[in-house]
Design an enzyme around this catalytic site. Sequence first.
Site: not given
Ligand code: DGL
Length: 263
Positions: A78, A190
């Site tokens: 993430c 993301c």
């Molecule tokens: N999957 C997450 C990232 O790579 C973020 C998504 C969220 O806003 O929770 O930033």
Amino acid sequence: MNIMDKKNLPIAFFDSGVGGISVLREAVKLLAPEDFLFFGDSANAPYGTRPREEILRLTLAHAARFYQRGIKALVIACNTATSAAINELRRIYTDIPVIGIEPALKPAALMSLHPTVLVMATPGTVNGNKFHDLLGHYTDRADVIPLGCPGLMEFVENGDTDGPEVTAYLTALLTPYLRQNPIDAIVLGCTHYPFVAPVIRRIAGDAVKIFDGGEGTARELKRRLEQESLLRDSAHHGSVTFENSLPEKIALCKKLLTAGPDA
Ligand code: DGL
């Protein structure tokens, strides 16, 4: 614990939701004999619109739970949680590799002479210090346009990766940028966004190169496990276990792991 026992522990993957599966699927390809434990915190998602302190608190709490169960490496799949918590995690967990992910700006900025690069990420990532530091390395090599995309991860969380709503959202978001500048590359900063990459590809056209950090992160994980002599025997049949703070997301997790190729 001796090294043989440690080798047999799972590798933990963490994301605010289901997006980190775009990184996990790269790791599974590269490290087939390994056991993976993927936890998504969909009940608290999105992280990208929360204050940094909250993202830090949630990420540290989940990491502590993983560590107590016994893991040989932790992957923060993430960008938002990496930006908020990777320094603290590395300070706390010094006896296992802790791998994070950041927007794949480097390969995009170096792809040609001074390209124009659009970086799509959560507000948390584009406003964070970590991203500003990263940006500082490439401002003289590329024109970088950071684009916070609040609301985009929710489509993927709801299993909508190709429908009319997500297509309309992305068309409205991207069209002004694509009209204004000749965009050479789009960075998916993301881990949810690779699942909508085919829609982005249709809107942006074939001339725009799309980058994401999933494969690079999986390679870094392999390199660190090799370095620490923590790779499992090649004869072992690896496994993937999904857990989520919203248990009804597990079916979507399984579907995303086998989802088709990116754009
Ligand atoms: N999957 C997450 C990232 O790579 C973020 C998504 C969220 O806003 O929770 O930033």
